[in-house]
Design an enzyme around this catalytic site. Structure first.
Site, PDB file in Angstrom:
ATOM      1  N   ARG A 157     -53.394  39.286 -29.092  1.00 36.06           N
ATOM      2  CA  ARG A 157     -54.501  38.530 -28.486  1.00 36.06           C
ATOM      3  C   ARG A 157     -55.816  38.725 -29.250  1.00 36.06           C
ATOM      4  O   ARG A 157     -56.895  38.713 -28.668  1.00 36.06           O
ATOM      5  CB  ARG A 157     -54.686  38.910 -27.007  1.00 36.06           C
ATOM      6  CG  ARG A 157     -53.464  38.707 -26.156  1.00 36.06           C
ATOM      7  CD  ARG A 157     -53.020  37.259 -26.083  1.00 36.06           C
ATOM      8  NE  ARG A 157     -51.810  37.127 -25.308  1.00 36.06           N
ATOM      9  CZ  ARG A 157     -50.571  37.141 -25.818  1.00 36.06           C
ATOM     10  NH1 ARG A 157     -50.402  37.268 -27.133  1.00 36.06           N
ATOM     11  NH2 ARG A 157     -49.524  37.021 -25.051  1.00 36.06           N
ATOM     12  N   SER A 204     -54.089  34.753 -17.513  1.00 34.04           N
ATOM     13  CA  SER A 204     -54.138  36.219 -17.429  1.00 34.04           C
ATOM     14  C   SER A 204     -55.569  36.711 -17.594  1.00 34.04           C
ATOM     15  O   SER A 204     -56.224  36.415 -18.592  1.00 34.04           O
ATOM     16  CB  SER A 204     -53.253  36.853 -18.500  1.00 34.04           C
ATOM     17  OG  SER A 204     -51.901  36.550 -18.255  1.00 34.04           O
ATOM     18  N   GLU A 274     -58.986  39.553 -20.983  1.00 34.57           N
ATOM     19  CA  GLU A 274     -58.431  38.551 -21.899  1.00 34.57           C
ATOM     20  C   GLU A 274     -59.269  37.280 -21.860  1.00 34.57           C
ATOM     21  O   GLU A 274     -59.383  36.581 -22.849  1.00 34.57           O
ATOM     22  CB  GLU A 274     -56.977  38.238 -21.522  1.00 34.57           C
ATOM     23  CG  GLU A 274     -56.269  37.328 -22.521  1.00 34.57           C
ATOM     24  CD  GLU A 274     -54.766  37.306 -22.344  1.00 34.57           C
ATOM     25  OE1 GLU A 274     -54.192  36.208 -22.460  1.00 34.57           O
ATOM     26  OE2 GLU A 274     -54.172  38.357 -22.104  1.00 34.57           O
TER      27      GLU A 274
END
Length: 279
Positions: A157, A204, A274
């Site tokens: 990520r 998320s 995130e």
């Protein structure tokens, strides 16, 4: 190019939260993008708003939309170029139509191709960079460059593109043959069953810490279902924050802070966001 002033950003938020922006600019091609950025000091590239929480007050920012940069060019042998503004779902559809395989596990992710490349989006053990050969970007000097994947720092990520805040124009993919239709069906059914897609959300909220699952840590901290104002940690997926229709920007910020605090107290793990927050 289209320039709109005092523009409501709520319609560009998957969370359905957002205030009035100073300006909203729709770009038609990469040369326009290069030219307009030379005149701006502050700007933000907005895609589908699927992982970006926007302040619901006045946003002293010029937003730039690349949604009209949405072409796919097929070079044969599984090699295609995809512009950043294309909805990721349309790339999956194109793969199905052309019998291309590689990113089926990501089916159902609601962002743009550029958004997923920016953060190295992924799901079920697969990441978008697994099938990327190079990325076309606009760097801080307003130069357009094509950078091979081998020259980019890529992590979970996280990408060098995101760290440097470069703008993604397009990505060059190399896919396998043999689209996995049944796998896509299975993944989409899993998403519908396990994620609160029927409510406004940003996907998320927290990254999975190394060796842990954020969702499990949230459950163990007793934070699943926790609600502040109109924002709640989903009962369907504990790592998703949902909006019951009344949530404010502050509600979401306070909920994030409270969940981080509870997880830290119970497990000693510091959760990392995130989602992107734009104040």
């Amino acid at each position: 190019m289209e320039i709109l002033e005092k523009y409501s950003m709520k319609k560009h938020s998957n969370m359905k939260i957002g205030g009035e922006a100073k300006k909203f600019i729709k770009i038609e091609n990469k040369e326009e993008l290069k030219d307009i950025l030379k005149t701006l000091k502050s700007y933000f590239i907005i895609g589908n708003g699927t992982n970006t929480l926007l302040n619901d007050k006045f946003l002293d920012v010029t937003f730039i939309s690349l949604k009209n940069l949405n072409k796919i060019t097929n070079f044969g042998n599984g090699k295609i170029n995809v512009e950043a503004g294309l909805d990721f779902g349309k790339l999956i559809k194109y793969m199905a139509e052309n019998n291309l395989s590689g990113l089926e596990e990501l089916a159902g992710i609601p962002g743009t191709v550029g958004g997923l490349v920016f953060m190295n989006g992924g799901a079920y053990g697969k990441e978008i960079f697994d099938y990327i050969e190079s990325v076309e970007i606009l760097n801080e000097e307003k130069e357009i460059r094509v950078i091979p994947k081998s020259e980019l720092k890529i992590d979970y990520r996280k990408t060098e593109i995101k760290e440097n805040n470069w703008i993604i124009i397009s990505a060059n993919f190399k896919f396998d043959k043999g689209y996995k239709k049944e796998l896509v069906k299975e993944i989409q059914e899993k998403r519908e069953k396990n994620q609160p897609l029927e409510m406004p959300n940003l996907g998320s909220t927290f990254k999975n810490p190394k060796g842990y699952f954020a969702a499990r840590l949230i459950i163990e901290a007793g934070a699943q279902g926790l609600k502040i104002g109109g924002a709640q940690m989903s009962m369907k997926h504990p790592n998703f924050i949902v909006n019951d229709g009344t949530a404010t920007f502050e509600d979401v910020l306070n909920l994030i802070a409270e969940v981080k605090k509870k997880v830290k107290e119970t497990s000693g793990v510091e959760l990392e966001r995130e989602i992107i927050i734009l104040k």
